[in-house]
Structures are given as C-alpha cells and as structure tokens.
Design a protein around this motif. Structure first.
Motif, PDB file in Angstrom:
ATOM      1  N   PRO A 111      -0.482  10.037   4.569  1.00  0.00           N
ATOM      2  CA  PRO A 111       0.842   9.856   5.167  1.00  0.00           C
ATOM      3  C   PRO A 111       1.902   9.730   4.083  1.00  0.00           C
ATOM      4  CG  PRO A 111      -0.464   7.864   5.306  1.00  0.00           C
ATOM      5  CD  PRO A 111      -1.368   8.914   4.750  1.00  0.00           C
ATOM      6  N   MET A 112       2.970   8.995   4.248  1.00  0.00           N
ATOM      7  CA  MET A 112       4.013   8.931   3.243  1.00  0.00           C
ATOM      8  C   MET A 112       3.627   7.932   2.148  1.00  0.00           C
ATOM      9  SD  MET A 112       6.667   9.893   1.844  1.00  0.00           S
ATOM     10  CE  MET A 112       7.145  11.092   3.067  1.00  0.00           C
ATOM     11  N   TYR A 113       3.217   8.456   0.997  1.00  0.00           N
ATOM     12  CA  TYR A 113       2.858   7.610  -0.136  1.00  0.00           C
ATOM     13  C   TYR A 113       4.070   7.417  -1.030  1.00  0.00           C
ATOM     14  CZ  TYR A 113      -2.094   7.877   0.937  1.00  0.00           C
ATOM     15  OH  TYR A 113      -3.317   7.755   1.548  1.00  0.00           O
ATOM     16  N   TYR A 114       4.185   6.225  -1.569  1.00  0.00           N
ATOM     17  CA  TYR A 114       5.297   5.947  -2.460  1.00  0.00           C
ATOM     18  C   TYR A 114       4.910   4.833  -3.419  1.00  0.00           C
ATOM     19  CZ  TYR A 114       6.133   1.644   0.108  1.00  0.00           C
ATOM     20  OH  TYR A 114       5.977   0.400   0.671  1.00  0.00           O
ATOM     21  N   ALA A 115       5.673   4.735  -4.520  1.00  0.00           N
ATOM     22  CA  ALA A 115       5.581   3.608  -5.448  1.00  0.00           C
ATOM     23  C   ALA A 115       6.990   3.072  -5.634  1.00  0.00           C
ATOM     24  CB  ALA A 115       4.997   4.042  -6.780  1.00  0.00           C
ATOM     25  N   GLU A 116       7.096   1.761  -5.706  1.00  0.00           N
ATOM     26  CA  GLU A 116       8.415   1.146  -5.815  1.00  0.00           C
ATOM     27  C   GLU A 116       8.340   0.012  -6.814  1.00  0.00           C
ATOM     28  OE1 GLU A 116      11.080  -2.132  -5.181  1.00  0.00           O
ATOM     29  OE2 GLU A 116       9.056  -2.134  -4.334  1.00  0.00           O
ATOM     30  N   TYR A 117       9.335  -0.054  -7.704  1.00  0.00           N
ATOM     31  CA  TYR A 117       9.402  -1.185  -8.633  1.00  0.00           C
ATOM     32  C   TYR A 117      10.856  -1.432  -9.002  1.00  0.00           C
ATOM     33  CZ  TYR A 117       9.407   2.668 -12.075  1.00  0.00           C
ATOM     34  OH  TYR A 117       9.686   3.819 -12.779  1.00  0.00           O
ATOM     35  N   SER A 118      11.131  -2.655  -9.379  1.00  0.00           N
ATOM     36  CA  SER A 118      12.465  -3.062  -9.805  1.00  0.00           C
ATOM     37  C   SER A 118      12.308  -3.874 -11.085  1.00  0.00           C
ATOM     38  CB  SER A 118      13.147  -3.893  -8.713  1.00  0.00           C
ATOM     39  OG  SER A 118      14.463  -4.236  -9.088  1.00  0.00           O
ATOM     40  N   ILE A 119      12.939  -3.426 -12.157  1.00  0.00           N
ATOM     41  CA  ILE A 119      12.796  -4.075 -13.462  1.00  0.00           C
ATOM     42  C   ILE A 119      14.175  -4.256 -14.085  1.00  0.00           C
ATOM     43  CG2 ILE A 119      10.466  -3.222 -13.904  1.00  0.00           C
ATOM     44  CD1 ILE A 119      11.640  -0.976 -15.526  1.00  0.00           C
ATOM     45  N   PRO A 120      14.328  -5.250 -14.967  1.00  0.00           N
ATOM     46  CA  PRO A 120      15.615  -5.407 -15.660  1.00  0.00           C
ATOM     47  C   PRO A 120      15.951  -4.145 -16.453  1.00  0.00           C
ATOM     48  CG  PRO A 120      14.248  -7.353 -15.949  1.00  0.00           C
ATOM     49  CD  PRO A 120      13.382  -6.311 -15.331  1.00  0.00           C
TER      50      PRO A 120
END
Length: 423
Positions: free
Chosen positions: A140-149
């Motif tokens: 299905p809809m695969y994703y990667a998410e990250y938030s870094i300085p």
C-alpha cells in the motif's frame, strides 16, 4: 613552588580537554552503514518492510497510531542509540500522507531499479527540517518521515537516506504499474487514462480505474487486480438486489427462522424484524408467526456489495429473452412455478431491448448476501441473475452452469437479480 603547581595544573587541564576532544568521534555515526547479519524484516497481512540497519541503530515496531492524520497499518521507528531523538518512522498507511505549510521542495531519489519511483519532499519550518519519503510504486502507501534540526541535517540525513535506500517493501504485493498494465490488458480497448489510486490492504488488491471516451462521452470502468495480476471488473461495489424471493419446502410442517446477512434491506414482505420466523408446509405455504398471516414466499430487496462482470455470459435478443430464461432457469433447477414468477418480474424490463447480456452470480452472491437458516436446509438453490441491456450483439464466452440439484429433504430455493448500467 606555586609556579610549579600552576604549570602542573595547566598541563592537567590541557590533557583533560584533549581527552574530551578524543571522545567526540565515538559519538559520530558512521558515514555509511556497516551491514551485518540478516536484514530486519517486519510483515503484517500484505505489508512487508525489510531493510539493512547499521551498527548502533535500534528499531521499535508500531502497533497503532496515525501519521499526518491517517491510520498507520504497519510500521516501525528507527533511531540511533546514541541519539534517540533522531527518529525515522517507516510505515504504510491507508491514504497518501502529506506535509503542510510552505517551503516544500521535491526531488526523485535514486534508490535502485527495484524501488520504483521514490520521491523526497523537504520542508523547512523554522529551525527544523521535515522530510517525507514516499515509495510511489509500492502498495500500500509506504513512506518514511523524519524531522531533524536544520543544524544537524548535514550530519544525519546522508546516513538516514543510506538506510532507506536498502529498504525492500511489499515484495508479496503487485507494484502499482503492473496493476495498471493488468487492467489495461483486461480492458483490451482504447482508453484515455489509467490509474491505481487505492489499495485494499487486507486482501492485497489494487483498485484500478480506466477512463475512456464512448460516443463523445467520458466514462470509466474499475478493476480489482490481485497480487497474482488477475484483473476482475469491479462494478458497483454496492449494487441493488432486485426482488429476491425465498421459498421454503420442508419435508414436514416445520418452524423455520431465516436471517439475511451483509445486506442493507430496503423492503421486505413480510416485515423482517431481525429475521423471519415462519411455519412452513411441504407445499411451500408459509405462516408468519409475527402476524399469523399466510405468505407464498419471503420477499426482500436491498443494497450491498457484489462484484460482477461479463468476462463470461450470454448475449440474447430481447425478443428471445423469455424462451432463454425458461430453458436456462429450468436447467438450473427452478420449478415452473418459480421460473414463471421470475420471468413475470424481469421480462417487462428486458424484452424490448435490442440485446440483453445475461450472467449469474454464484459463490460471490453467497459471500455477499449469506443466508442463516434454522434448521439448516438439506438442499439450497440460489439463482441470482446479473443482466445489462446492449444496443449491439457482443460475443461472450459461455459460462459453465451448475447442474440442477436433487431436491432432497428440507429444500430452500431463492431467485433474484440486478440490472447493470450500460457503459
């Protein structure tokens, strides 16, 4: 003496600073993963995520939650043990996740031929860098998410992307492009556009829409495409069940309860009341215990899911429909009384058409609208016709119809049908 102590103290302080400086490289992640052992793999239903992790990285699987407001079906969080705040969510979700705000930039990532198209969306919000990576061709809809300085992006992002480039996803499901090609091949005609926009995570099937122009009018048709690449016409997942009637023929007078599952009932006679409770005689006469009145059969209409297609069927002239139904319904096992009542109901809607495409739903009908009958019948015959008017003759491969069952013991017979809209 004081001078000597000051010199010794200064030397000790310099050595201390040097020792502190030497400890910093140990806190810096390797520029590239040092792969070891078997890749980390997690599977759920039709979803699979596998990747190679470098030394010092840990993983925590996600069991529930959401990302960007849509439910996570399956996923994990990756993070370096030296800095757990640098967390990367890798998951699949029900719908396409997105970033909001301003300052987005998009780029295609080169993750290798097997990854398909991978898109990276980056958004700078103040001092933070928010990144969304989507595997466009992986269901299905695969994703990667990250938030870094933003100040740490140059240090951590290359390593994160290196890890993500090793990801293998949904190897037990059909890629989006292959599903679209299967639908095009099944359609077999000119088309304007094709797109697979949704994926059924539970059964591993794409829903593919083919747009086409017919006599100057834009229209569309939908297919379900499973993991084996088999495309089936998906028509009106919620269809109208037209006048199914149920006959009960027990071997002796019997109290019978009948329940219909999976259908949103719109009309019943007698009243359904969470099921019918009747006393049935061997000749089919029914006495409804709720009102004490006599009935010939149980009547219902409703709306519910049913997949139908005309990959097989019969193309019959409108004027020949009555004879076709007499012969076919008799061969399927309906009695003259039953098929005459069937024909009287459907013939006025069919006889004036140039042609009628006719097929019958069997297992799919039993699955979509199952009956719960107590006591259980010894013989159950359900005939559900699917038909569609046609202005021209269409060559169809004839289906193999089941033989008429031997009516033995308590017999239950049902007939009904639905009209498909013309393309």
């Amino acid at each position: 003496m004081k001078k000597l102590l000051c010199i010794l103290f200064a030397m000790f302080f310099v050595m201390f600073l040097a020792a502190c400086g030497e400890s910093k490289p140990a806190q810096t992640p390797n520029p590239k993963p040092s792969y070891h052992g078997v890749p980390f793999t997690s599977e759920k239903d039709t979803s699979m995520i596998s990747m190679l992790l470098p030394d010092g990285w840990e993983v925590r699987e996600i069991t529930d939650g959401d990302c960007f407001g849509v439910p996570i079906l399956h996923g994990m969080v990756l993070y370096p043990s030296v800095n757990p705040e640098i967390a990367v969510t890798v998951a699949c979700c029900e719908n396409f996740p997105g970033l909001c705000g301003t300052g987005k930039t998009f780029e295609d990532l080169n993750f290798g031929e097997d990854a398909g198209r991978v898109i990276k969306s980056t958004e700078i919000l103040g001092e933070m860098r928010s990144v969304l990576v989507t595997w466009e061709d992986k269901p299905p809809m695969y994703y990667a998410e990250y938030s870094i300085p933003e100040s740490s992006a140059a240090k951590w992002e290359p390593l994160i992307l290196e890890i993500l480039s090793t990801a293998a996803m949904a190897e037990n499901a059909l890629p989006r492009k292959a599903a679209e090609e299967a639908a095009i091949n099944k359609w077999g005609q000119d088309y304007d556009d094709v797109y697979a926009m949704s994926y059924d995570h539970c059964n591993g099937s794409w829903i593919v829409t083919v747009r086409f122009t017919n006599k100057g009018m834009e229209s569309s048709v939908q297919y379900t495409v499973d993991a084996n690449g088999t495309a089936k016409l998906r028509f009106n997942p919620d269809i109208y069940y037209g006048k199914p009637v149920i006959y009960l023929y027990p071997a002796q007078t019997t109290d019978v309860t009948v329940k219909l599952l999976g259908v949103n009932l719109t009309c019943t006679y007698p009243a359904y009341n969470d099921g019918w409770s009747v006393t049935a005689d061997p000749d089919g006469t029914l006495v409804n215990r709720a009102d004490g009145k006599e009935y010939s059969y149980l009547f219902w209409e409703g709306v519910g899911p049913l997949e139908t297609d005309f990959s097989e069927g019969f193309c019959v002239r409108g004027e020949d429909t009555a004879v076709f139904l007499q012969e076919t319904l008799s061969a399927l096992g309906l009695s003259p009384r039953e098929y005459n009542e069937f024909i009287v109901w459907w013939l006025p809607q069919m006889q004036d058409n140039a042609y009628n495409l006719i097929n019958f739903a069997w297992e799919e009908y039993d699955t979509a609208a199952p009956l719960d009958i107590t006591p259980a019948p010894d013989t159950l015959l359900r005939v559900f016709m699917v038909w569609q008017a046609s202005e021209e003759f269409i060559e169809l491969p004839a289906p193999t119809l089941p033989d008429a069952p031997l009516r033995d013991g308590f017999t239950v017979v049902e007939w009904g049908g639905t009209e498909r809209n013309s393309r």
